[in-house]
Scaffold this active site. Sequence first.
Site, PDB file in Angstrom:
ATOM      1  N   ASN A   1      37.277  39.606  14.203  1.00 49.72           N
ATOM      2  CA  ASN A   1      36.390  39.054  15.218  1.00 49.72           C
ATOM      3  C   ASN A   1      36.434  37.532  15.167  1.00 49.72           C
ATOM      4  O   ASN A   1      36.098  36.955  14.126  1.00 49.72           O
ATOM      5  CB  ASN A   1      34.957  39.533  14.983  1.00 49.72           C
ATOM      6  CG  ASN A   1      34.034  39.188  16.128  1.00 49.72           C
ATOM      7  OD1 ASN A   1      34.470  38.984  17.248  1.00 49.72           O
ATOM      8  ND2 ASN A   1      32.746  39.120  15.848  1.00 49.72           N
TER       9      ASN A   1
ATOM     10  N   ASP B   1      39.702  32.390   8.027  1.00 47.50           N
ATOM     11  CA  ASP B   1      38.612  33.364   8.174  1.00 47.50           C
ATOM     12  C   ASP B   1      38.856  34.545   7.239  1.00 47.50           C
ATOM     13  O   ASP B   1      38.668  35.708   7.605  1.00 47.50           O
ATOM     14  CB  ASP B   1      38.477  33.820   9.628  1.00 47.50           C
ATOM     15  CG  ASP B   1      37.185  34.599   9.894  1.00 47.50           C
ATOM     16  OD1 ASP B   1      36.330  34.662   8.990  1.00 47.50           O
ATOM     17  OD2 ASP B   1      37.044  35.152  11.002  1.00 47.50           O
TER      18      ASP B   1
ATOM     19  N   GLY C   1      37.498  42.129  10.214  1.00 49.43           N
ATOM     20  CA  GLY C   1      37.928  41.104   9.282  1.00 49.43           C
ATOM     21  C   GLY C   1      39.196  41.453   8.530  1.00 49.43           C
ATOM     22  O   GLY C   1      39.425  42.607   8.152  1.00 49.43           O
TER      23      GLY C   1
END
Length: 422
Positions: free
Chosen positions: A277, A304, A323
């Site tokens: 995301n 991330d 993720g």
Amino acid sequence: MKTTILLKGGTLVDGNGRRRGDVLVRDGRIAAIGPDIVEVPDAEVIDCRGKLLSEGFIDVHVHFREPGQSYKETIRTGSLAAAHGGYTTVCAMPNLNPVPDSPETLALEQEIIDRDACIRVLPYAAITRGRKGEELVDFAALKDRCVAFSDDGSGVQRDAMMRSAMEAAAREDVVIAAHCEDNTLLHGGYIHDGRYCAAHGHKGICSESEWGQIKRDLLLCEETGCRYHVCHISCAESVELIRQAKARGVRVTCETGPHYLSLCEDDLQEDGRFKMNPPLRRAEDREALIEGLRDGTIDAIATDHAPHSAEEKSRGLAGSAMGVVGLETAFAVVYTDLVLTGKVSLERVVEALTAGPRRAFRLAGGLLPGAPADLVVIDPDAAWTVDPADFRSLGKATPFAGKAVRGRILLTLKDGKPVYQA
């Protein structure tokens, strides 16, 4: 390894270019840089001929899951993974339990960092209490204990709350790092609302859920004078909005991830390792991101890094947790897919991994005498295949599993001490 190290004959790389040179490290700092440093009697000499030498990479967006979810990752395993990938500084996001939204809760995370981290780990504090978007944290009480403020994983939904946050941040001269996502436009989506989504019967996330909130925030940033950083941008509209805002003098910086620069919805598979995301978007979005990196609109490449358990990532696109991990593959992926293909220069990529994030978050360092000896040595010719079994991270879910890449990290020094050595 000795406290005095001479890195001999490498190609020094930063945003200003490449040059052959030596680097002398003494007592944790860069003592000298030159084309031909005479060997120092007490120094350990490392032959860097044919290798690249850069300041250590900086990732301003990682999730180390501790305290609260140490089965996914710990400060120890996350920092080892970072060192394996050439990183010497990372900034850890606040979606933890407890949320670091007060000096007391932030101190719990800092205690673990001080005990277990092998590199520099700088914690974020939340923007709002519990990351719930309802009550601001005490920016003044937290600003000297954190690198910046973010509710990452949650967009600040209310315009008035974001305005108040930016006003407080402007008063304290700190950074708001925003996860931009309008919840009213999600409709249960979990991959990009595009061709693959329609062809396979999935629920989609539209690009406007990202760029619409960025557009709002840029207007608020312009009005308040806040220092504002946009996390993990993924679509063409976001790049253009930020490009225009920078041209107007808005105090905005931004990042994107290696997976958005390398992949798009056409690469999706029915596997949780492709779920993150924001999601992988159109090929046109990927090209816009590459152009944004090339022209400097995008300041930083940030992974991330978001580890989950194998079970949490085993439920396909619909059911898996959002993720993927990225610290241990970032340089090789970007080097292989952008530099070796001629899309982006090596100097620009290294800048986005080092000086770009340093400038955005006012971090010390650099490839210059007197700076901390945070350095990485890279073999640009080494070919290898991404195998999650080799990761130091507890998280193994990566869309790059099985990918053939070039560029291997050989040595990572933090304050002159090896934290990873091949």
